[in-house]
Design an enzyme around this catalytic site. Structure first.
Site, PDB file in Angstrom:
ATOM      1  N   GLU A   1      54.810  45.662  24.530  1.00 31.71           N
ATOM      2  CA  GLU A   1      53.435  45.159  24.510  1.00 31.71           C
ATOM      3  C   GLU A   1      52.679  45.649  23.271  1.00 31.71           C
ATOM      4  OE1 GLU A   1      51.903  46.297  28.397  1.00 31.71           O
ATOM      5  OE2 GLU A   1      52.757  44.485  29.286  1.00 31.71           O
TER       6      GLU A   1
ATOM      7  N   ASP B   1      56.613  43.715  37.163  1.00 31.38           N
ATOM      8  CA  ASP B   1      55.444  44.558  36.892  1.00 31.38           C
ATOM      9  C   ASP B   1      54.590  44.815  38.125  1.00 31.38           C
ATOM     10  OD1 ASP B   1      53.678  46.007  35.493  1.00 31.38           O
ATOM     11  OD2 ASP B   1      53.004  44.414  34.171  1.00 31.38           O
TER      12      ASP B   1
ATOM     13  N   GLU C   1      46.153  47.285  40.280  1.00 30.52           N
ATOM     14  CA  GLU C   1      46.017  46.236  39.258  1.00 30.52           C
ATOM     15  C   GLU C   1      46.324  44.849  39.816  1.00 30.52           C
ATOM     16  OE1 GLU C   1      48.552  46.793  35.849  1.00 30.52           O
ATOM     17  OE2 GLU C   1      48.007  44.858  34.985  1.00 30.52           O
TER      18      GLU C   1
HETATM   19  C1  BDP Z   1      50.963  46.322  32.827  1.00 32.52           C
HETATM   20  C2  BDP Z   1      49.502  46.480  32.582  1.00 32.52           C
HETATM   21  C3  BDP Z   1      49.188  47.069  31.240  1.00 32.52           C
HETATM   22  C4  BDP Z   1      50.004  48.328  31.031  1.00 32.52           C
HETATM   23  C5  BDP Z   1      51.468  48.004  31.212  1.00 32.52           C
HETATM   24  C6  BDP Z   1      52.362  49.225  31.136  1.00 32.52           C
HETATM   25  O1  BDP Z   1      48.891  45.210  32.703  1.00 32.52           O
HETATM   26  O2  BDP Z   1      47.809  47.330  31.191  1.00 32.52           O
HETATM   27  O3  BDP Z   1      49.776  48.853  29.779  1.00 32.52           O
HETATM   28  O4  BDP Z   1      51.684  47.449  32.471  1.00 32.52           O
HETATM   29  O5  BDP Z   1      52.810  49.658  32.182  1.00 32.52           O
HETATM   30  O6  BDP Z   1      51.115  46.175  34.189  1.00 32.52           O
HETATM   31  O7  BDP Z   1      52.620  49.717  30.061  1.00 32.52           O
END
Ligand code: BDP
Length: 717
Positions: A306, A380, A408
């Protein structure tokens, strides 16, 4: 009849008015007065004279906690002494100090207790003993006793030994240095960096107490999307204050390390792990950290995921990146926790498969002080996911579990969602990596592959809201996470029961109706959000509310990528005819998940594209089942409201009203999820909503146009 109702009403009112107003700050450490007179007398006898010898910080904390608890729970004051006397009724001392008691046959051995374990034992004559090898073991034992008393359980004939099943039991705070919390729904970060190192908010101590009471022994205080600034001398000094406060509670601090820190903080031109200057920079930085914080836990790293920097920016592997940091912390017994949450939209393969593809070839290539941290499922933190296929597959690398306590994807802090059943479902899943019974839990506790390092992490749901977690019931998720990190064999029911008794009341009527409500809350939420294996169909970016129509931009951040609805059916084909992600599981598991007839309905649309008119286990067609699930989920929230409303007598008005109001929001949002998803999928099924169900309140267009700005937990523009 009317008069009768009035009398009952008045009685209820006076009961709830007599309950002390509470704002939830005290969590499960309320130490409410013991209501049963006989029990109180019994406790009084056992706790009449408490002896805690020693002057370490932890021993002083034990004395303070006991005084606080006992004074609040019992009517008569107690004496807490520092030297052993013949009158002692409770003695809390280390095993090697118990010379007078060495004739007790049931006394545990040094090995049986390990570093953090403890024993509670009531010899036939003599005081109740809490013993351990270490101060922290004594503190854990003390909290065990207080947990027992808060539940109003008998103290006679106590004899138990407790030892954690996992070594590292961490919270991961996704807290930014500006105090915003990524995916945080309980206010701002509790870490007040601006006033540190000089001002130590008393809340840090309460945080430490709460965590020690459930056996959490480490905290990563910064976001995985890391800021290298935290590695500056200025911030390390701030961190030192936190470390000093947490240390006597057995909690080590950890930091997230931004991989490019040598460039950002060190002024180097590269962060290449094989570059000597880079290696030296990390060594120098680590030396600085350990000079300030000799028991610093280590680094948690999110790399090449990401948009985060990582070793692949220099054409190096995750192992080379992890080993760079591992070598730097090794002389100080530090660890590196390297996250397996890696995926890229530039890789054409199913996101489900990417972590395995990246990490399996690296098995055996990590240093001994590296753990790879794996999310519970391959996508996730969804309301339900099958376990991550990496569990069991990496044989030479200790894998650490990552759960998300913060909600979340599960209703932020407005939905009552008890997560212990989710944690248990993952931990109990059978990977079959070494034959039947090779559960995920036995992978992470090191017993299957004989790993020395073991651990678990929970993404924290803590913020500076007065009650810490936003929703009063979200405290239960922090609590349950800690309890399972200590002993994953506890049942979700047992934990709910403990928590309810300590957080609200031991009244059996209350506990008996609330345990099932908490237990069911998981399935209820799955039903109104993502039933039958649906996943990742929430709104874009802030993830608040439904968004099954989300399309455009990075495909792996859209909903259509995951649900694949079309005129024929619904679901992601991850079998051999599709992405074949199922093949990443061991053959016995792959066989079950991969065959349409064997795959449990709860994972069906995760692994299969199923025709709208195909029959499911219930005998209903897919479309009918989908409607059934969404409607029953939303209805069940109304049921939860009724269940809660019946508890008014048992809960103080403040917390009662707070939960009741939040349940109203949850009921509204459950209908929102239901109607939006049903209307969206109806476009593909082309079938009517079965008779007997309410029609959605609005059109699909209406739901698609709902826009939410300034949702907490993301960087808002
Ligand atoms: C996702 C989230 C994000 C996190 C990412 C992570 O949306 O904000 O940074 O995981 O775990 O679920 O790195």
């Amino acid at each position: 009849m009317k008069r009768y109702t009035l009398i009952i009403g008045l009685v209820c009112l006076s009961v709830s008015m007599s309950l002390k107003a509470e704002n939830g700050y005290d969590l499960w450490l309320r130490y409410a007065p013991i209501s049963d007179a006989n029990l109180e007398q019994n406790y009084q006898k056992i706790l009449g004279t408490v002896v805690v010898p020693g002057y370490s910080e932890t021993q002083q904390i034990i004395r303070k906690e006991l005084k606080r608890a006992i004074t609040s729970m019992l009517k008569t004051p107690v004496t807490v002494k520092t030297t052993h006397t013949i009158e002692a009724t409770l003695l809390i001392a280390k095993l090697n100090e118990l010379h007078d008691f060495s004739n007790i046959p049931a006394l545990a051995s040094v090995e049986a207790l390990g570093n953090e374990g403890y024993q509670l034992i009531q010899p036939s004559n003599g005081p109740l003993l809490i013993t351990a090898n270490s101060d922290i073991g004594l503190l854990y034992g003390t909290f065990h006793l207080l947990r027992h008393m808060q539940q109003q359980l008998s103290l006679t004939e106590l004899n138990l030994i407790q030892k954690p099943r996992l070594k590292l039991r961490l919270l991961n705070h996704w807290d930014n240095l500006d105090r915003t919390v990524e995916r945080g729904y309980a206010g701002f970060s509790i870490w007040d960096w601006h006033k540190l190192p000089d001002y130590a908010d008393p809340r840090y101590t309460d945080y430490a107490r709460a965590n020690a009471s459930i056996g959490i022994n480490g905290t990563v205080v910064t976001n995985v999307n890391a800021n290298a600034l935290v590695l500056s001398t200025q911030y390390l000094e701030k961190l030192t204050t936190l470390a000093n406060i947490l240390r006597p509670y057995g909690i080590k601090v950890y930091l997230t390390a931004r991989f490019s820190a040598p460039v950002e903080q060190g002024g180097l031109k590269t962060a290449d792990p094989l570059n000597t200057e880079v290696q030296q920079w990390w060594q120098y930085k680590v030396r600085e950290i350990y000079t300030l914080i000799p028991d610093f836990g280590g680094f948690l790293v999110k790399a090449n995921s990401e948009g985060q920097p990582g070793p692949q920016d220099y054409h190096r592997t995750h192992a080379q990146g992890a080993n760079l940091l591992a070598d730097a912390v090794a002389p100080y017994d530090g660890v590196v926790i390297w996250r397996a949450f890696v995926y890229s939209h530039e890789v054409p393969d199913d996101r489900h498969k990417q972590a395995n593809n990246e990490f399996l070839p690296l098995d055996g290539k990590f240093r001994d002080n590296v753990l790879v941290q794996v999310k519970n499922g391959a996508i996730d933190f969804q309301p339900r996911e099958p376990f991550h296929p990496l569990f069991g597959s990496m044989k030479q690398t200790p894998l650490m579990m990552e759960f998300q306590i913060t909600q979340e994807y599960t209703g932020c802090a407005t939905h009552l969602f008890y997560q212990a059943p989710l944690y248990k479902e993952t931990l109990d899943s059978d990977t079959w990596c070494k034959g039947e019974g090779s559960t995920v839990a036995s992978v992470i506790d090191g017993s299957l592959y004989k790993n020395k390092l073991t651990g678990i992490a929970g993404v924290s749901n803590i913020g500076n809201d007065f009650n810490w977690t936003g929703h009063p019931f979200a405290q239960a998720n922090w609590y349950a996470y800690g309890r399972l990190a200590w002993d994953y064999q506890l049942s979700a029911e047992e934990i709910a029961k403990e928590w309810l008794k300590m957080t609200f009341t031991t009244e059996p009527n209350f506990v008996e109706s609330m345990v099932p409500m908490m237990m069911d809350s998981r399935e209820v939420l799955v039903n109104y959000m993502t039933p039958i294996g649906l996943h990742h169909i929430m709104a874009r970016n802030h993830h608040y509310g439904p968004g099954p129509w989300v399309t455009g931009g990075r495909p792996d951040w859209t909903s259509v990528y995951y649900h694949r609805a079309d005129k024929q059916g619904l679901g992601f084909d991850r079998t051999a005819t599709g992405s074949n992600a199922v093949n990443q599981y061991f053959p016995e598991v792959a066989r079950v998940f991969g065959q349409r007839e064997l795959c449990p309905d709860k994972y069906l649309l995760w692994f299969h594209h199923v025709g709208w008119n195909e029959t499911l286990a219930s005998g209903r067609t897919l479309w009918d089942e989908l409607c059934y699930r969404y409607y029953s989920g939303a209805d069940a929230v109304r049921q939860m409201q009724n269940q809660w409303d019946a508890q008014a007598d048992f809960v103080d008005t403040e917390r009662f009203t707070h939960v009741a109001e939040l349940l109203k929001i949850q009921a509204k949002e459950a209908r929102w999820w239901r109607d939006a998803c049903i209307l969206h999928f109806q476009q593909f099924s082309g079938q009517p909503i079965p008779e007997g169900y309410d029609q959605p309140a609005h059109s699909l267009e209406y739901y698609m146009n709902i826009e939410h700005r300034f949702v907490p937990g993301i960087k808002n523009e």
